[in-house]
Motif scaffolding. Structure first.
Motif, PDB file in Angstrom:
ATOM      1  N   LEU A  57       0.851  -1.185   0.000  1.00  0.00           N
ATOM      2  CA  LEU A  57       0.000   0.000   0.000  1.00  0.00           C
ATOM      3  C   LEU A  57       0.890   1.240   0.000  1.00  0.00           C
ATOM      4  O   LEU A  57       1.806   1.358   0.823  1.00  0.00           O
ATOM      5  CB  LEU A  57      -0.923   0.030   1.220  1.00  0.00           C
ATOM      6  CG  LEU A  57      -1.902  -1.136   1.364  1.00  0.00           C
ATOM      7  CD1 LEU A  57      -1.297  -2.252   2.211  1.00  0.00           C
ATOM      8  CD2 LEU A  57      -3.221  -0.674   1.994  1.00  0.00           C
ATOM      9  N   LEU A  58       0.625   2.162  -0.918  1.00  0.00           N
ATOM     10  CA  LEU A  58       1.366   3.408  -1.008  1.00  0.00           C
ATOM     11  C   LEU A  58       0.462   4.563  -0.604  1.00  0.00           C
ATOM     12  O   LEU A  58      -0.691   4.664  -1.064  1.00  0.00           O
ATOM     13  CB  LEU A  58       1.860   3.645  -2.436  1.00  0.00           C
ATOM     14  CG  LEU A  58       3.173   3.002  -2.884  1.00  0.00           C
ATOM     15  CD1 LEU A  58       3.411   3.304  -4.353  1.00  0.00           C
ATOM     16  CD2 LEU A  58       4.344   3.515  -2.053  1.00  0.00           C
ATOM     17  N   TYR A  59       0.988   5.449   0.251  1.00  0.00           N
ATOM     18  CA  TYR A  59       0.239   6.667   0.588  1.00  0.00           C
ATOM     19  C   TYR A  59       1.190   7.848   0.490  1.00  0.00           C
ATOM     20  O   TYR A  59       2.209   7.906   1.179  1.00  0.00           O
ATOM     21  CB  TYR A  59      -0.344   6.594   2.000  1.00  0.00           C
ATOM     22  CG  TYR A  59      -0.989   7.909   2.414  1.00  0.00           C
ATOM     23  CD1 TYR A  59      -2.230   8.278   1.894  1.00  0.00           C
ATOM     24  CD2 TYR A  59      -0.329   8.776   3.276  1.00  0.00           C
ATOM     25  CE1 TYR A  59      -2.801   9.489   2.236  1.00  0.00           C
ATOM     26  CE2 TYR A  59      -0.902   9.991   3.633  1.00  0.00           C
ATOM     27  CZ  TYR A  59      -2.132  10.343   3.104  1.00  0.00           C
ATOM     28  OH  TYR A  59      -2.702  11.548   3.441  1.00  0.00           O
ATOM     29  N   ARG A  60       0.845   8.816  -0.378  1.00  0.00           N
ATOM     30  CA  ARG A  60       1.663  10.011  -0.558  1.00  0.00           C
ATOM     31  C   ARG A  60       1.081  11.169   0.244  1.00  0.00           C
ATOM     32  O   ARG A  60      -0.128  11.392   0.254  1.00  0.00           O
ATOM     33  CB  ARG A  60       1.728  10.386  -2.044  1.00  0.00           C
ATOM     34  CG  ARG A  60       2.699  11.527  -2.343  1.00  0.00           C
ATOM     35  CD  ARG A  60       2.858  11.745  -3.825  1.00  0.00           C
ATOM     36  NE  ARG A  60       1.593  12.066  -4.465  1.00  0.00           N
ATOM     37  CZ  ARG A  60       1.447  12.297  -5.763  1.00  0.00           C
ATOM     38  NH1 ARG A  60       2.499  12.203  -6.553  1.00  0.00           N
ATOM     39  NH2 ARG A  60       0.273  12.568  -6.269  1.00  0.00           N
ATOM     40  N   GLN A  61       1.964  11.879   0.916  1.00  0.00           N
ATOM     41  CA  GLN A  61       1.536  12.980   1.780  1.00  0.00           C
ATOM     42  C   GLN A  61       0.792  14.042   0.981  1.00  0.00           C
ATOM     43  O   GLN A  61       1.248  14.483  -0.061  1.00  0.00           O
ATOM     44  CB  GLN A  61       2.776  13.604   2.440  1.00  0.00           C
ATOM     45  CG  GLN A  61       2.475  14.782   3.352  1.00  0.00           C
ATOM     46  CD  GLN A  61       3.760  15.395   3.899  1.00  0.00           C
ATOM     47  OE1 GLN A  61       4.824  15.233   3.317  1.00  0.00           O
ATOM     48  NE2 GLN A  61       3.664  16.079   5.018  1.00  0.00           N
ATOM     49  N   ASP A  62      -0.377  14.428   1.497  1.00  0.00           N
ATOM     50  CA  ASP A  62      -1.103  15.527   0.864  1.00  0.00           C
ATOM     51  C   ASP A  62      -1.460  16.616   1.867  1.00  0.00           C
ATOM     52  O   ASP A  62      -2.199  17.542   1.560  1.00  0.00           O
ATOM     53  CB  ASP A  62      -2.373  15.017   0.163  1.00  0.00           C
ATOM     54  CG  ASP A  62      -3.329  14.346   1.140  1.00  0.00           C
ATOM     55  OD1 ASP A  62      -2.998  14.259   2.342  1.00  0.00           O
ATOM     56  OD2 ASP A  62      -4.406  13.902   0.694  1.00  0.00           O
ATOM     57  N   ASN A  63      -0.929  16.499   3.097  1.00  0.00           N
ATOM     58  CA  ASN A  63      -1.144  17.538   4.111  1.00  0.00           C
ATOM     59  C   ASN A  63      -0.010  17.453   5.122  1.00  0.00           C
ATOM     60  O   ASN A  63       0.931  16.678   4.966  1.00  0.00           O
ATOM     61  CB  ASN A  63      -2.510  17.370   4.792  1.00  0.00           C
ATOM     62  CG  ASN A  63      -2.692  15.974   5.353  1.00  0.00           C
ATOM     63  OD1 ASN A  63      -1.857  15.480   6.114  1.00  0.00           O
ATOM     64  ND2 ASN A  63      -3.782  15.321   4.961  1.00  0.00           N
ATOM     65  N   ASN A  64      -0.093  18.240   6.180  1.00  0.00           N
ATOM     66  CA  ASN A  64       0.964  18.270   7.189  1.00  0.00           C
ATOM     67  C   ASN A  64       0.833  17.164   8.234  1.00  0.00           C
ATOM     68  O   ASN A  64       1.714  17.007   9.084  1.00  0.00           O
ATOM     69  CB  ASN A  64       0.981  19.628   7.893  1.00  0.00           C
ATOM     70  CG  ASN A  64       1.385  20.759   6.947  1.00  0.00           C
ATOM     71  OD1 ASN A  64       2.210  20.552   6.055  1.00  0.00           O
ATOM     72  ND2 ASN A  64       0.808  21.941   7.138  1.00  0.00           N
ATOM     73  N   ASP A  65      -0.251  16.427   8.207  1.00  0.00           N
ATOM     74  CA  ASP A  65      -0.482  15.386   9.204  1.00  0.00           C
ATOM     75  C   ASP A  65      -0.102  14.016   8.646  1.00  0.00           C
ATOM     76  O   ASP A  65      -0.900  13.074   8.651  1.00  0.00           O
ATOM     77  CB  ASP A  65      -1.961  15.389   9.637  1.00  0.00           C
ATOM     78  CG  ASP A  65      -2.347  16.692  10.320  1.00  0.00           C
ATOM     79  OD1 ASP A  65      -1.481  17.263  11.010  1.00  0.00           O
ATOM     80  OD2 ASP A  65      -3.497  17.124  10.159  1.00  0.00           O
ATOM     81  N   PHE A  66       1.129  13.898   8.154  1.00  0.00           N
ATOM     82  CA  PHE A  66       1.538  12.675   7.467  1.00  0.00           C
ATOM     83  C   PHE A  66       1.514  11.466   8.394  1.00  0.00           C
ATOM     84  O   PHE A  66       0.807  10.483   8.140  1.00  0.00           O
ATOM     85  CB  PHE A  66       2.940  12.866   6.875  1.00  0.00           C
ATOM     86  CG  PHE A  66       3.464  11.666   6.155  1.00  0.00           C
ATOM     87  CD1 PHE A  66       2.852  11.199   5.008  1.00  0.00           C
ATOM     88  CD2 PHE A  66       4.589  10.998   6.626  1.00  0.00           C
ATOM     89  CE1 PHE A  66       3.337  10.094   4.334  1.00  0.00           C
ATOM     90  CE2 PHE A  66       5.087   9.886   5.962  1.00  0.00           C
ATOM     91  CZ  PHE A  66       4.456   9.445   4.816  1.00  0.00           C
TER      92      PHE A  66
END
Length: 625
Positions: free
Chosen positions: A278-287
């Motif tokens: 599973l890949l999740y790319r940061q899209d906010n400051n709450d990584f």
């Protein structure tokens, strides 16, 4: 299609590059210097792809004539894994051509075209003795599937090309079939592309598509990205017991559950039937908080029984995680680091684990210890040391504890806390445990001839041994073989043996007690259930944990605790052993508090049997000065 036509299929450069990455990955993860893809020709076998390790003597294009004496021939002919830990000690393989290159260990798997015709082999080779661990062999199985997936695509492309040639000839005579032929060609190409980048069972992207997605979207982004590995740890057990259809259903079930995470921006791929990425790319400051929410969602999605036919199946699983670019700046290294964290998570029975550099070193150390430990008994590397017990009342020697030691030619002296847990987790502790029992009872018989029948030896039993229904019979046979009375043997256990089947453990301990064997509860005072255990189980003594003894001089609380333990144990008619005594002050405290048996460096360090005999068993040195 005959063998000659198969050999005409050329392996494209991009696939060779992909295979190169796979075998480099094998060598890096397993720390085994040589990985090869071998291709079968009409009368020879050829090195198709080889890794770049300094100790690898093979080059692409190296060939060996097929003469019935090659390792690869045996793998291809049997269509089974071949594992040779040491060719020099194997009469069948000691004259193998690989030995001349300094290679002595081999583990290989057959590679086949989708029609079942042999393509060649995928193998790991080592320049030293190597029995290859189960994780290493499972990794080779995973990469075998990847290589054969490439062969499937190549074969389909080859068949398609043959069809296209045939259709082209026909089109010269029948022009009205052109449209239909082009449509068929386009459909076949689409199928090939789908199989190249998608898992057929679940429809999820496979590792090729995952790498492409990573290179296209993650490497070009400045945002942090988390790669998670979800491993279904009991899927092999489910497949072995309930069949392939059930395990495939489980894989589809988990895939469908993970698709629910699409709404959170999670990219899901299938690496193998029991491992998802599973890949999740940061899209906010709450990584990191978001990653923890995703992990919690994964655990919640799988925290339920799966219904299949008349069965309701519980899944066991673990999640490993690493972060780009913090832990790695390349896809393969990030995959490797995530796999390391997953393996460490599984070893420690945790739900999830984030990667750190120390963990990778620890796991490699563990693999090295585990691989060496497999042959420790056979190579006479294990031995027992003995630490004396002294009677508090008169300072006389009354027995000893048998302590396992390991000295390996490669690793040197390996501390018990480094290898015993590995032996437990790998299942080797059962065989090792019986070596300890047999050696200790044999030594006890020798000492009782010199000393007296009251002298006893304490032996630690592992939780794995208490699961053996033949344990009691085996102990009884050893006592009878060496003519040793049962009350001269003491079995030491810790609370870990009660974490599983308490009723089963109770029955075995009751049977041991019925023989007249002493039973001691080790590390008393550290477990939350110690009191309930001494009420329920047939203990004859308890051992105060050394952590309480070490701080007697500085901790008034520990002084009260030790006195309370001795008082409580005495009330239950149990002997109290104080272990870890290092000075006269501690010994005096135990004596004044009513303890019964001393053990510790102040009275004697663990030593070999001969040294123990010289220092303690000689009647002239029974008293402690």
């Amino acid at each position: 299609m005959n063998q000659e036509s198969y050999s005409d299929i050329e392996i494209p450069a991009d696939i060779l590059e992909n295979w190169q990455g796979l075998i480099e990955h094998i060598a890096e993860i397993t720390s085994i210097p040589i990985s090869l893809v071998m291709r079968l020709q009409s009368h020879e076998i050829e090195v198709c792809v080889t890794n770049t390790h300094i100790d690898n003597p093979y080059q692409v294009g190296d060939r060996e004539a097929l003469n019935g004496e090659l390792l690869c021939e045996a793998v291809i002919d049997s269509q089974q894994e071949l594992l040779v830990p040491n060719m020099l000690r194997d009469l069948h393989w000691c004259n193998n051509p690989d030995v001349k290159l300094g290679v002595i260990a081999y583990c290989g798997l057959p590679l086949n075209w989708p029609t079942g015709k042999p393509f060649g082999t995928l193998c790991m080779l080592d320049i030293k003795d190597n029995s290859y661990t189960l994780p290493q062999r499972e990794l080779l199985q995973l990469f075998k599937k990847m290589v054969e997936a490439s062969l499937t695509i190549l074969y389909q492309q080859y068949v398609l090309e043959q069809k296209v040639k045939q259709r082209t000839a026909e089109l010269e005579r029948v022009n009205h079939k052109l449209s239909k032929t082009l449509d068929l060609h386009a459909a076949a190409e689409q199928t090939i592309q789908l199989q190249k980048y998608r898992n057929i069972l679940t429809g999820l992207p496979n590792i090729n598509q995952l790498e492409k997605h990573f290179n296209d979207h993650i490497l070009t982004s400045a945002n942090k990205t988390a790669l998670l590995h979800l491993r279904i740890t009991n899927l092999t057990h489910i497949r072995n017991n309930l069949g392939l259809l059930c395990s495939q259903y489980i894989t589809q079930y988990v895939a469908d559950k993970l698709r629910l995470l699409y709404s959170k921006g999670v990219y899901v791929a299938l690496l193998s039937d029991d491992c998802f990425a599973l890949l999740y790319r940061q899209d906010n400051n709450d990584f990191m908080p978001t990653i923890m929410v995703i992990i919690d969602d994964i655990l919640e999605l799988l925290d339920m029984k799966v219904a299949f036919q008349e069965h309701r199946i519980s899944l066991t699983y673990c999640v490993g995680a690493s972060v780009y670019p913090d832990n790695s700046r390349s896809f393969l290294e990030l995959m490797n680091n995530t796999s390391v964290s997953t393996s460490q998570c599984q070893l420690n029975n945790k739900s999830y684990q984030f990667f750190d550099a120390v963990m990778k070193t620890d796991l490699m150390d563990r693999f090295q210890i585990e691989s060496q430990l497999y042959n420790a008994l056979e190579n006479d590397e294990l031995s027992l040391h003995y630490q004396p017990f002294f009677d508090v009342a008169n300072n006389q020697l009354i027995g000893s504890e048998a302590l396992l030691r390991w000295h390996n030619p490669l690793l040197g002296y390996v501390a018990p806390d480094k290898f015993i847990a590995i032996a437990e987790q790998s299942g080797m502790m059962v065989e090792i445990g019986y070596f300890v029992l047999r050696s200790a009872i044999q030594q006890l018989a020798r000492w009782q001839q010199v000393h007296n029948e009251a002298f006893f030896i304490a032996v630690n039993l592992s939780p794995l041994q208490l699961q053996d229904k033949e344990l009691v019979n085996k102990i009884q046979d050893l006592l009878e073989t060496y003519n040793v009375s049962a009350n001269s043997l003491e079995i030491e256990i810790t609370e870990n043996v009660f974490l599983g089947d308490q009723d089963g453990a109770l029955q075995i301990l009751q049977d041991i007690d019925a023989l007249g064997i002493r039973i001691a509860l080790d590390d008393f005072g550290t477990g939350y259930s110690s009191l309930s255990y001494i009420q329920r189980f047939p203990f004859s003594s308890v051992k105060i944990d050394r952590s309480f003894i070490a701080s007697l001089a500085t901790s008034e609380l520990n002084q009260h605790l030790v006195k309370a333990i001795i008082s409580m144990a005495t009330a239950f008619n149990l002997k109290v052993v104080a272990e870890g005594i290092e000075d006269a002050t501690q010994a005096s405290f135990i004596k004044n508090a009513g303890g019964h048996i001393y053990q510790g460096y102040f009275f004697g360090r663990p030593v070999g049997a001969d040294e123990f005999t010289r220092l303690y068993v000689n009647p002239l040195s029974l008293l402690v000065n």
